[in-house]
Design a protein around this motif. Structure first.
Motif, PDB file in Angstrom:
ATOM      1  N   ALA A   1      -9.041  -5.299  -3.202  1.00 50.36           N
ATOM      2  CA  ALA A   1      -9.083  -3.916  -2.716  1.00 50.36           C
ATOM      3  C   ALA A   1      -8.276  -3.816  -1.419  1.00 50.36           C
ATOM      4  O   ALA A   1      -8.050  -4.821  -0.748  1.00 50.36           O
ATOM      5  N   ILE A   2      -7.850  -2.611  -1.090  1.00 48.01           N
ATOM      6  CA  ILE A   2      -6.977  -2.439   0.078  1.00 48.01           C
ATOM      7  C   ILE A   2      -7.743  -2.112   1.362  1.00 48.01           C
ATOM      8  O   ILE A   2      -7.141  -2.035   2.437  1.00 48.01           O
TER       9      ILE A   2
ATOM     10  N   VAL B   1     -14.029  -0.679  -0.517  1.00 47.45           N
ATOM     11  CA  VAL B   1     -13.835  -0.172  -1.866  1.00 47.45           C
ATOM     12  C   VAL B   1     -13.931  -1.282  -2.921  1.00 47.45           C
ATOM     13  O   VAL B   1     -13.816  -1.030  -4.105  1.00 47.45           O
ATOM     14  N   GLN B   2     -14.194  -2.495  -2.488  1.00 51.57           N
ATOM     15  CA  GLN B   2     -14.268  -3.621  -3.417  1.00 51.57           C
ATOM     16  C   GLN B   2     -15.298  -3.373  -4.523  1.00 51.57           C
ATOM     17  O   GLN B   2     -16.450  -3.031  -4.264  1.00 51.57           O
TER      18      GLN B   2
ATOM     19  N   ILE C   1       0.829  -1.206   0.000  1.00 50.82           N
ATOM     20  CA  ILE C   1       0.000   0.000   0.000  1.00 50.82           C
ATOM     21  C   ILE C   1       0.861   1.252   0.000  1.00 50.82           C
ATOM     22  O   ILE C   1       0.544   2.247  -0.674  1.00 50.82           O
ATOM     23  N   SER C   2       1.963   1.233   0.719  1.00 52.55           N
ATOM     24  CA  SER C   2       2.839   2.407   0.758  1.00 52.55           C
ATOM     25  C   SER C   2       3.488   2.689  -0.599  1.00 52.55           C
ATOM     26  O   SER C   2       3.928   3.814  -0.868  1.00 52.55           O
ATOM     27  N   ASP C   3       3.532   1.663  -1.472  1.00 57.79           N
ATOM     28  CA  ASP C   3       4.061   1.852  -2.828  1.00 57.79           C
ATOM     29  C   ASP C   3       3.004   2.395  -3.779  1.00 57.79           C
ATOM     30  O   ASP C   3       3.320   2.742  -4.922  1.00 57.79           O
ATOM     31  N   GLY C   4       1.754   2.423  -3.310  1.00 50.82           N
ATOM     32  CA  GLY C   4       0.664   2.890  -4.149  1.00 50.82           C
ATOM     33  C   GLY C   4      -0.302   1.807  -4.567  1.00 50.82           C
ATOM     34  O   GLY C   4      -1.217   2.046  -5.363  1.00 50.82           O
ATOM     35  N   LEU C   5      -0.134   0.575  -4.071  1.00 53.60           N
ATOM     36  CA  LEU C   5      -1.020  -0.523  -4.423  1.00 53.60           C
ATOM     37  C   LEU C   5      -2.478  -0.144  -4.193  1.00 53.60           C
ATOM     38  O   LEU C   5      -2.833   0.368  -3.136  1.00 53.60           O
ATOM     39  N   GLY C   6      -3.327  -0.416  -5.174  1.00 52.55           N
ATOM     40  CA  GLY C   6      -4.757  -0.141  -5.038  1.00 52.55           C
ATOM     41  C   GLY C   6      -5.127   1.289  -5.358  1.00 52.55           C
ATOM     42  O   GLY C   6      -4.398   1.972  -6.058  1.00 52.55           O
ATOM     43  N   PRO C   7      -6.245   1.785  -4.826  1.00 60.35           N
ATOM     44  CA  PRO C   7      -7.179   1.136  -3.899  1.00 60.35           C
ATOM     45  C   PRO C   7      -7.847  -0.145  -4.423  1.00 60.35           C
ATOM     46  O   PRO C   7      -8.201  -1.014  -3.638  1.00 60.35           O
TER      47      PRO C   7
END
Length: 456
Positions: free
Chosen positions: A162-163, A174-175, A96-102
């Motif tokens: 989703a994250i 957010v799914q 998530i910190s790399d930008g994965l998602g939302p």
């Protein structure tokens, strides 16, 4: 109709003014389509791009066979270490910190492209949906998320992951889910990307010539459609497409940026806006250039594919009498009309991708055996989704390359054909005559043809 005719005439005038050859213009009028640009969700929108004609360098030497293998090594021995470093980026698991998602489908490129080595195929599928209205027009859909408090607009891709809910957003979901008004639903399998650097280096004119030849030699029964699509790294330029089930892309850098956003939810300089801001904690673009070498992950992904070897055949099986006679049957009944066995890449030094890439020696003037024409066809298995190429492509799909097909146990675009014979017999439409010829083979001839396929 009048507006459409005026639009086509306008495109032709632009092509004339941009020094397109008479041959290319004739091929365009014969069925090569200029696609409008499409957004990240697959919904077409007007574009102002001009068709790019690859600038081919002169060549006086005979083509060489492209290196093939599943050893994970580079097609350029001088760049083996670079290839390994790029593979590390390709294999890297994003957080998530790399930008994965939302919303996303996978946490790394390798997750969908792995068998038998990084860059190969997998059993992973993605979900595509849409709606055909009462006028027969395809529409991408608005997908509600966060208990209906937010919407992802104009969507054909439905992400499986989703994250959130998460520790930071315990009460937010957010799914994505398929909207109830979707009447077009399909799966798409993950494709092999090994050897795609050679595919990128195929001149657009070669693909056009294949389309013209097959249409002429089959008296119009089989007529592949070539489309021009935007080259993201060359604003304003379009090139003959060749990547993705719908021929969404013409360059590997464009393909990488699209996959990074739509499969992993990570934005880059070429795809700088995320799908949704719900649960998002990072700032766009999320992947930026490394201060040391100036490259982002999308550059490394593209270079990894460009430096990969082509899929190799099972040479032991290919050398058998059964496989050789099966190859003869494959050609005799017409499979080779679309599954073209040999293509030569552009000469070293050719300028492609809207002027943004020069074909290196490792990719230039190489003979490859992809068993594909990289054209769109209606063979009766279309998924109904419109992305590039307009409404007429709804039930067309790119001819999938058969190199490495022996390593796939789920075939066709949706993975629902589980044997080679099932996959062949599922064809119809443009391939109706070919399937009829297959049915007329003896049982022994069919078995030999399947043996040939098992050698690819």
């Amino acid at each position: 109709m009048k507006e459409k005719q005026q639009f086509v005439r306008g495109i032709i005038e632009k092509l004339k003014s941009s020094a397109v050859t008479a041959l290319s213009l004739a091929l365009l009028m014969a069925g090569v389509t200029l696609a409008v640009a499409s957004d990240q969700t697959g919904q077409s929108r007007p574009g102002s791009q001009l068709a790019w004609q690859d600038q081919l360098a002169p060549s006086t030497t005979a083509p060489q066979e492209a290196p093939a293998g599943f050893d994970g090594n580079s097609n350029d021995p001088n760049l083996q270490q670079v290839h390994l470093e790029d593979q590390a980026a390709f294999d890297e698991v994003e957080g998530i910190s790399d930008g994965l998602g939302p919303v996303y489908n996978a946490q790394s490129c390798r997750e969908c492209h792995q068998s038998p080595v990084s860059g190969g195929i997998s059993q992973v599928t993605e979900l595509r949906v849409g709606r055909v209205n009462r006028f027969g027009q395809f529409q991408a859909l608005d997908v509600p998320i966060a208990d209906g408090t937010a919407v992802i607009p104009s969507r054909s891709l439905i992400n499986d992951r989703a994250i959130c809910p998460s520790g930071d957003f315990p009460n937010t979901e957010v799914q994505e889910r398929v909207p109830g008004n979707a009447n077009v639903r399909t799966l798409r399998t993950s494709l092999n990307v090994l050897g795609d650097g050679f595919v990128e280096a195929i001149p657009g004119s070669t693909i056009q010539q294949i389309a013209a030849k097959q249409c002429r030699e089959t008296n119009g029964q089989i007529c592949g459609q070539a489309i021009f699509v935007p080259v993201s790294e060359a604003p304003g330029q379009m090139r003959i497409a060749r990547f993705g089930w719908k021929n969404q892309h013409a360059s590997l850098l464009s393909f990488s940026a699209d996959a990074y956003l739509n499969e992993m939810g990570i934005t880059s300089r070429l795809q700088p806006v995320d799908t949704t801001t719900v649960c998002k904690t990072t700032q766009d673009p999320e992947n930026n250039a490394d201060p040391v070498d100036g490259l982002g992950d999308i550059d490394r992904f593209a270079r990894f594919m460009r430096l990969s070897k082509a899929p190799a055949r099972d040479e032991t099986l290919a050398a058998t009498i059964d496989a050789k006679q099966g190859a003869d049957a494959f050609d005799r009944i017409g499979c080779d009309t679309c599954h073209v066995s040999s293509i030569v890449t552009a000469p070293t030094g050719s300028v492609i991708n809207g002027g943004s890439f020069v074909v290196p020696d490792a990719l230039g003037n190489k003979t490859i055996h992809p068993f594909s024409d990289f054209l769109l066809h209606n063979v009766g298995t279309g998924d109904g989704i419109v992305q590039n190429g307009g409404a007429q492509t709804a039930n067309k799909l790119r001819t999938p390359p058969l190199w490495g097909v022996r390593l796939r146990d789920r075939m066709m675009h949706d993975g629902l054909s589980l044997t080679f014979e099932e996959a062949i017999l599922r064809h119809s439409g443009e391939a109706f005559g070919v399937v009829r010829n297959f049915r007329n083979l003896t049982e022994q001839e069919r078995d030999r043809l399947v043996t040939f396929l098992k050698s690819l």
